[in-house]
Design an enzyme around this catalytic site. Sequence first.
Site, PDB file in Angstrom:
ATOM      1  N   SER A  59      13.048  -1.371  35.805  1.00  0.00           N
ATOM      2  CA  SER A  59      12.659  -0.023  36.242  1.00  0.00           C
ATOM      3  C   SER A  59      13.901   0.848  36.418  1.00  0.00           C
ATOM      4  O   SER A  59      15.029   0.377  36.378  1.00  0.00           O
ATOM      5  CB  SER A  59      11.892  -0.089  37.565  1.00  0.00           C
ATOM      6  N   SER A  60      13.660   2.131  36.675  1.00  0.00           N
ATOM      7  CA  SER A  60      14.773   3.076  36.793  1.00  0.00           C
ATOM      8  C   SER A  60      15.142   3.351  38.246  1.00  0.00           C
ATOM      9  O   SER A  60      15.713   4.393  38.541  1.00  0.00           O
ATOM     10  CB  SER A  60      14.402   4.382  36.092  1.00  0.00           C
ATOM     11  N   SER A  61      14.849   2.435  39.162  1.00  0.00           N
ATOM     12  CA  SER A  61      15.131   2.694  40.574  1.00  0.00           C
ATOM     13  C   SER A  61      16.632   2.743  40.877  1.00  0.00           C
ATOM     14  O   SER A  61      17.032   3.334  41.866  1.00  0.00           O
ATOM     15  CB  SER A  61      14.461   1.634  41.452  1.00  0.00           C
ATOM     16  N   MET A  62      17.461   2.142  40.053  1.00  0.00           N
ATOM     17  CA  MET A  62      18.911   2.164  40.269  1.00  0.00           C
ATOM     18  C   MET A  62      19.633   3.064  39.256  1.00  0.00           C
ATOM     19  O   MET A  62      20.841   2.982  39.106  1.00  0.00           O
ATOM     20  CB  MET A  62      19.475   0.745  40.177  1.00  0.00           C
TER      21      MET A  62
END
Length: 158
Positions: A59-62
């Site tokens: 995912s793109s959480s970081m």
Amino acid sequence: MSFLRPCALYKSLVTFPSARWMPCQSWGFLRWPDLDGFLRLFVALLLWSTFSEIRFIPSSSMYPTLRVGDRIIVQKASYFFRNPAVNDIVTFRAPEQVPGIGKDAVFIKRIVAKAGDFVQVHHGSLYVNGVAQNENFIVERPSYTSDLTVGPLCLFFL
């Protein structure tokens, strides 16, 4: 036929002019590995799996630090020798109380506060113990507000 004597193919390759540049005139390195080789491989795989693992970023959480599809090598041994520090990127298993996430899910987050710290999120900025944190590694400022104190033996991740 003895395995200690070179075969005709070996003699023709070694006497062939283009093969003479090779520093190794023996083709012994192409042999099937013996028990010693298998034990070395087993020990290397055991050490690798004990002290590190390869993870995939789903995912793109970081983002932008870690992008979707990146692969990282997580080394597991450092926190046996030192305590986690603020701004370390860590992996951990998903808490059991999170609905809709499997128990084998792994989160990748950044530590922003340690035990006893007072954490505030106001007007799109993160404050730890009243000091605004320079977060130049995030894409957009948070739109929520939060006030909490990190409990003992706990860390706070974002």
